[in-house]
Design an enzyme around this catalytic site. Structure first.
Site, PDB file in Angstrom:
ATOM      1  N   GLY A 166      -4.764 -12.621 -28.574  1.00  0.00           N
ATOM      2  CA  GLY A 166      -3.844 -13.745 -28.419  1.00  0.00           C
ATOM      3  C   GLY A 166      -2.936 -13.822 -29.628  1.00  0.00           C
ATOM      4  NE  ARG A 167      -5.379 -15.827 -35.107  1.00  0.00           N
ATOM      5  CZ  ARG A 167      -5.541 -17.147 -35.168  1.00  0.00           C
ATOM      6  NH1 ARG A 167      -4.636 -17.901 -35.713  1.00  0.00           N
ATOM      7  NH2 ARG A 167      -6.633 -17.710 -34.684  1.00  0.00           N
ATOM      8  CB  CYS A 200       1.441 -43.609 -40.006  1.00  0.00           C
ATOM      9  SG  CYS A 200       3.094 -44.048 -39.501  1.00  0.00           S
ATOM     10  CD  GLU A 253     -10.861 -11.150 -23.036  1.00  0.00           C
ATOM     11  OE1 GLU A 253     -11.279 -11.085 -21.869  1.00  0.00           O
ATOM     12  OE2 GLU A 253     -11.338 -11.926 -23.889  1.00  0.00           O
ATOM     13  CE1 TYR A 313      -5.624 -19.612 -29.951  1.00  0.00           C
ATOM     14  CE2 TYR A 313      -4.989 -17.847 -31.439  1.00  0.00           C
ATOM     15  CZ  TYR A 313      -5.655 -18.288 -30.319  1.00  0.00           C
ATOM     16  OH  TYR A 313      -6.350 -17.385 -29.560  1.00  0.00           O
ATOM     17  N   GLY A 328      -9.307 -11.389 -31.368  1.00  0.00           N
ATOM     18  CA  GLY A 328      -9.695 -11.454 -32.766  1.00  0.00           C
ATOM     19  C   GLY A 328      -8.874 -10.612 -33.716  1.00  0.00           C
TER      20      GLY A 328
HETATM   21  C1  LIG Z   1      -9.556 -17.144 -27.986  1.00  0.00           C
HETATM   22  C2  LIG Z   1     -10.019 -15.992 -27.200  1.00  0.00           C
HETATM   23  C3  LIG Z   1      -9.305 -14.785 -27.231  1.00  0.00           C
HETATM   24  C4  LIG Z   1      -8.107 -14.573 -28.106  1.00  0.00           C
HETATM   25  O1  LIG Z   1      -8.459 -14.568 -29.436  1.00  0.00           O
HETATM   26  P1  LIG Z   1      -7.385 -14.169 -30.583  1.00  0.00           P
HETATM   27  O2  LIG Z   1      -8.130 -14.438 -31.830  1.00  0.00           O
HETATM   28  O3  LIG Z   1      -6.193 -15.028 -30.403  1.00  0.00           O
HETATM   29  O4  LIG Z   1      -7.068 -12.735 -30.402  1.00  0.00           O
HETATM   30  C5  LIG Z   1      -9.749 -13.758 -26.430  1.00  0.00           C
HETATM   31  N1  LIG Z   1     -10.830 -13.879 -25.636  1.00  0.00           N
HETATM   32  C6  LIG Z   1     -11.552 -15.030 -25.587  1.00  0.00           C
HETATM   33  C7  LIG Z   1     -12.723 -15.109 -24.702  1.00  0.00           C
HETATM   34  C8  LIG Z   1     -11.174 -16.116 -26.368  1.00  0.00           C
HETATM   35  O5  LIG Z   1     -11.897 -17.238 -26.330  1.00  0.00           O
END
Ligand SMILES: *Cc1c(COP(=O)(O)O)cnc(C)c1O
Length: 378
Positions: free
Chosen positions: A253-254, A329, A251, A358, A221
């Site tokens: 990601g982004r 299209c 955890e 993403y 997040g």
């Molecule tokens: C999507 C997700 C993440 C990563 O979220 P980000 O917003 O990309 O940091 C981490 N843990 C879980 C369980 C997720 O579903």
């Protein structure tokens, strides 16, 4: 938008026409991970959330600078195993028996999402430690996707935790909680408060149920702004204190992957209809769906290409707002609306920065069956 880094611009200039590519800059991945590490309190573990970008080289690069990987499917688990990471956490509400067995085989820590899943895990013969994913009653955090404190398929309703624990198979030992609750939070102070709250709730809950708490997993997040260069301020996170004997898992990601990605697409045509000017691209939302999914305009940089060896004149516009649209299209195939350009010509390339997370991974690649972009790893 910021200037493109030289090495990225150089790579994009060498693409054959009509250009369409993702560039992933592995140095930027390492920089993001180092910046995050430097801002986190002691006893914090960083697991890269593979779903943000599952390109094997991105996964490999982040596996080598993070403590491990967070996966949400058997496919991601395979990637993580192949990346040879030290640590794997597996979450997600729809794990099949095959995926559970593969996770056990890989030595992953499971975030168990329901009582039924716990039963299936025990029936596979697994004995050992698990975390429970909890959908808490209240979560004091804001962001674009709220997943807890509200009805969702994720995790166990906090109000059912007592009954789930009372009937949990005895071969499973709960060592902590998974409390992922938000996506793309841009407020560092709010995220620090969320982490503190996750820790204190976990301590209180563990003590109420006689659990020996070892893990508090606060999920992902950490946010970045896709329309500017702004990101969450990490400084407040360093003020969070993690008690002795407890591991705080994040955890992201982004935050780790977004800045490493550049999506480039060549302008195939320029036209003005009913008063709006469109740059039609070799590419579009089937490669980069995020702006359409979230309903925002993703800014671009123009990479000028001066060569023009065709025997007819080159379409060009100047000092005008342009919509960057794709090759599908559908009128929804729009990446950017109304961005002012000083000059834009057919054959120039538009480059969309912050597209490492993403972007390709969430897009509907086969719609209209255009060829995939090139993938260039720097
Ligand atoms: C999507 C997700 C993440 C990563 O979220 P980000 O917003 O990309 O940091 C981490 N843990 C879980 C369980 C997720 O579903």
């Amino acid at each position: 938008m910021a200037e493109l880094p030289d090495h990225v611009a150089t790579a994009l200039r060498t693409l054959a026409t009509p250009a369409c590519a993702y560039v992933y800059d592995t140095e930027a991945l390492r920089t993001a991970a180092a910046r995050l590490r430097a801002s986190l309190p002691a006893r914090t573990t960083i697991l890269y959330a593979v779903k943000a970008n599952g390109h094997p080289e991105v996964v490999q690069s982040l596996a080598s600078v993070c403590d491990g990987l967070e996966v949400a499917s058997g496919g991601e688990l395979d990637l993580a195993v192949r990346a040879g990471t030290g640590r794997i956490v597996f979450g997600g509400p729809a794990k099949t028996d095959t995926e559970l067995a593969a996770a056990v085989e890989a030595g992953a820590l499971l975030n168990v999402e329901s009582r039924f899943e716990a039963e299936r895990l025990a029936a596979l013969g697994f004995t050992g430690d698990i975390c429970l994913r909890i959908n808490r009653n209240d979560v004091a955090v804001t962001g674009s996707h709220t997943m807890t404190g509200t009805p969702t398929p994720f995790g166990i309703d906090e109000n059912q935790l007592g009954s789930v624990l009372a009937s949990l198979p005895s071969s499973l030992t709960v060592i902590g909680f998974h409390l992922h609750a938000v996506s793309n939070n841009l407020d560092g102070q709010a995220h620090a408060d969320f982490l503190r709250d996750a820790i204190s709730w976990s301590i209180k809950t563990a003590s109420a149920y006689g659990i020996n708490l070892r893990v508090v997993n606060a999920g992902g997040g950490l946010g970045i702004d896709h329309t500017s260069a702004a990101s969450i301020d990490l400084a407040p996170l360093s003020q969070v204190s993690v008690p002795d004997g407890v591991e705080l898992i994040l955890e992201p990601g982004r935050y780790l992957a977004a800045d490493a990605g550049y999506y480039a697409a060549e302008v195939l045509d320029l036209k003005t209809t009913h008063g709006r000017t469109f740059a039609v691209l070799r590419g579009g939302t089937h490669h980069f769906r995020l702006p359409a999914a979230w309903g925002y305009s993703h800014p671009f940089t123009v990479l000028p290409v001066d060569e023009w060896d065709r025997p007819y004149s080159r379409p060009s516009v100047s000092d005008t707002p342009v919509d960057a649209v794709g090759e599908l299209c559908t009128p929804r195939d729009v990446l950017t609306r109304g961005q002012q350009v000083a000059r834009l010509r057919v054959g120039d390339r538009l480059v969309f920065a912050r597209t490492g997370a993403y972007a390709w991974d969430i897009s509907h690649h086969d719609f209209l069956r255009h060829p995939a972009p090139e993938f260039i790893i720097l």
